[in-house]
Design a protein around this motif. Structure first.
Motif, PDB file in Angstrom:
ATOM      1  N   LEU A   1       0.919  -1.276   0.378  1.00 50.43           N
ATOM      2  CA  LEU A   1       0.098   0.187   0.067  1.00 50.43           C
ATOM      3  C   LEU A   1       0.505   1.468   0.063  1.00 50.43           C
ATOM      4  O   LEU A   1       0.368   2.169  -0.850  1.00 50.43           O
ATOM      5  N   PHE A   2       1.807   0.949   0.031  1.00 50.05           N
ATOM      6  CA  PHE A   2       2.947   2.472   0.839  1.00 50.05           C
ATOM      7  C   PHE A   2       4.437   2.576  -0.795  1.00 50.05           C
ATOM      8  O   PHE A   2       4.834   3.326  -0.474  1.00 50.05           O
ATOM      9  N   ILE A   3       4.119   1.335  -1.300  1.00 52.46           N
ATOM     10  CA  ILE A   3       5.047   1.493  -2.156  1.00 52.46           C
ATOM     11  C   ILE A   3       4.308   2.322  -3.364  1.00 52.46           C
ATOM     12  O   ILE A   3       3.825   2.165  -3.175  1.00 52.46           O
ATOM     13  N   LYS A   4       5.533   3.381  -3.722  1.00 52.29           N
ATOM     14  CA  LYS A   4       5.028   4.649  -4.997  1.00 52.29           C
ATOM     15  C   LYS A   4       5.287   4.251  -6.233  1.00 52.29           C
ATOM     16  O   LYS A   4       4.402   4.426  -7.274  1.00 52.29           O
ATOM     17  N   ASN A   5       6.748   3.172  -6.321  1.00 54.83           N
ATOM     18  CA  ASN A   5       6.941   2.786  -7.910  1.00 54.83           C
ATOM     19  C   ASN A   5       6.071   1.928  -8.536  1.00 54.83           C
ATOM     20  O   ASN A   5       6.396   0.481  -7.211  1.00 54.83           O
ATOM     21  N   GLU A   6       5.552   1.703  -9.779  1.00 60.93           N
ATOM     22  CA  GLU A   6       4.904   1.022  -9.768  1.00 60.93           C
ATOM     23  C   GLU A   6       5.453  -0.600  -9.961  1.00 60.93           C
ATOM     24  O   GLU A   6       5.375  -1.826 -10.245  1.00 60.93           O
ATOM     25  N   SER A   7       7.166  -0.191 -11.178  1.00 60.24           N
ATOM     26  CA  SER A   7       7.448  -1.646 -11.023  1.00 60.24           C
ATOM     27  C   SER A   7       7.819  -2.026 -10.203  1.00 60.24           C
ATOM     28  O   SER A   7       8.471  -3.525  -9.997  1.00 60.24           O
ATOM     29  N   THR A   8       7.914  -1.641  -9.006  1.00 51.00           N
ATOM     30  CA  THR A   8       8.621  -1.870  -7.751  1.00 51.00           C
ATOM     31  C   THR A   8       7.777  -2.925  -6.725  1.00 51.00           C
ATOM     32  O   THR A   8       7.897  -3.779  -6.314  1.00 51.00           O
ATOM     33  N   VAL A   9       6.408  -2.405  -7.032  1.00 48.55           N
ATOM     34  CA  VAL A   9       5.652  -2.463  -6.342  1.00 48.55           C
ATOM     35  C   VAL A   9       4.786  -4.258  -7.160  1.00 48.55           C
ATOM     36  O   VAL A   9       4.304  -5.089  -6.279  1.00 48.55           O
ATOM     37  N   LYS A  10       5.376  -3.919  -8.773  1.00 49.60           N
ATOM     38  CA  LYS A  10       4.905  -5.201  -8.565  1.00 49.60           C
ATOM     39  C   LYS A  10       5.817  -6.733  -8.983  1.00 49.60           C
ATOM     40  O   LYS A  10       5.887  -7.504  -9.084  1.00 49.60           O
ATOM     41  N   GLY A  11       7.235  -6.278  -8.780  1.00 45.15           N
ATOM     42  CA  GLY A  11       7.888  -7.494  -8.327  1.00 45.15           C
ATOM     43  C   GLY A  11       8.189  -7.496  -6.972  1.00 45.15           C
ATOM     44  O   GLY A  11       8.097  -8.736  -6.743  1.00 45.15           O
ATOM     45  N   PHE A  12       7.578  -6.758  -6.452  1.00 43.67           N
ATOM     46  CA  PHE A  12       7.549  -7.038  -4.483  1.00 43.67           C
ATOM     47  C   PHE A  12       6.214  -7.858  -5.294  1.00 43.67           C
ATOM     48  O   PHE A  12       6.526  -9.054  -3.568  1.00 43.67           O
ATOM     49  N   SER A  13       5.010  -7.468  -5.046  1.00 47.81           N
ATOM     50  CA  SER A  13       4.136  -8.101  -5.180  1.00 47.81           C
ATOM     51  C   SER A  13       4.241  -9.867  -5.853  1.00 47.81           C
ATOM     52  O   SER A  13       4.004 -10.813  -5.060  1.00 47.81           O
ATOM     53  N   LEU A  14       5.021  -9.662  -6.848  1.00 50.04           N
ATOM     54  CA  LEU A  14       5.034 -11.092  -6.970  1.00 50.04           C
ATOM     55  C   LEU A  14       5.942 -12.375  -6.224  1.00 50.04           C
ATOM     56  O   LEU A  14       6.041 -13.258  -5.909  1.00 50.04           O
ATOM     57  N   LEU A  15       7.089 -11.662  -5.356  1.00 50.03           N
ATOM     58  CA  LEU A  15       8.096 -12.068  -4.833  1.00 50.03           C
ATOM     59  C   LEU A  15       7.387 -12.362  -3.233  1.00 50.03           C
ATOM     60  O   LEU A  15       6.995 -13.718  -2.737  1.00 50.03           O
ATOM     61  N   VAL A  16       5.736 -11.936  -2.891  1.00 48.29           N
ATOM     62  CA  VAL A  16       5.261 -12.542  -1.920  1.00 48.29           C
ATOM     63  C   VAL A  16       4.114 -12.873  -2.027  1.00 48.29           C
ATOM     64  O   VAL A  16       3.962 -13.897  -1.704  1.00 48.29           O
ATOM     65  N   SER A  17       3.772 -12.912  -3.229  1.00 48.77           N
ATOM     66  CA  SER A  17       2.822 -13.973  -3.573  1.00 48.77           C
ATOM     67  C   SER A  17       3.798 -15.400  -3.723  1.00 48.77           C
ATOM     68  O   SER A  17       2.712 -16.714  -3.822  1.00 48.77           O
TER      69      SER A  17
END
Length: 177
Positions: A18-34
């Motif tokens: 929710l607090f990550i602003k950069n779109e590519s960073t949040v996509k990579g982070f989301s893929l890692l967490v999933s």
């Protein structure tokens, strides 16, 4: 403990996303967490130690309710399907751009945590709590990123609330007699 981790990892990942602003960073982070959540679910599928598959603590003793999670039988299959679906969704929509991508992926993780809680809960009050936890992010996902016909999503969620209220009313009515 694995059952608790299956819920905590998406919740923590969703709150961070929710607090990550950069779109590519949040996509990579989301893929890692999933993928991490999927790995935990796979460990739960192949584990035979009941101490790892169940989590039980006192939650609301006045209502005789316990925070009891269990990974057994059908809940193993449903949890695996739920944890498989989010990496597939993230991978399939990786090239799409979203306004407020952090909020989008954060709500997706909170919705996943709610659904996993529904499948893992072994207490009726806990089941209801996770059911609501899954519906609230789904409402915001439909209303913000739902597209042109978002009123259909509103109607479906309203229908779920009405149906759940009817089930609760019937259960309370049965308990009166």
């Amino acid at each position: 403990m694995l059952a608790l981790l299956l819920i905590l990892i998406p919740v923590i990942g969703g709150l961070i996303a929710l607090f990550i602003k950069n779109e590519s960073t949040v996509k990579g982070f989301s893929l890692l967490v999933s993928l991490l959540t999927l790995a935990i679910a796979l460990c739960g599928i192949y584990s035979n130690q009941t101490s790892q598959l169940h989590y039980d603590v006192s939650w609301m003793p006045d209502f005789n309710s316990r925070f009891t999670l269990g990974l057994d039988g059908l809940s193993k299959i449903l949890s695996l399907l739920t944890t498989i679906s989010l990496p597939v969704i993230i991978t399939a929509t990786y090239k799409n751009t979203y306004a407020n991508a952090g909020k989008f992926y954060g709500l997706m993780f909170l919705c996943q945590a709610g659904m996993l809680g529904v499948f893992l809960s072994m207490d009726a009050l806990l089941f209801y709590f996770f059911w609501e936890l899954a519906l609230i992010p789904a409402y915001f996902l439909c209303s913000i990123w739902g597209g042109e016909k978002t009123h259909t999503g509103y109607i479906q969620i309203l229908y779920l609330y009405v149906r759940w209220f009817a089930v609760n009313a019937r259960c309370h009515f049965i308990n009166l007699f």
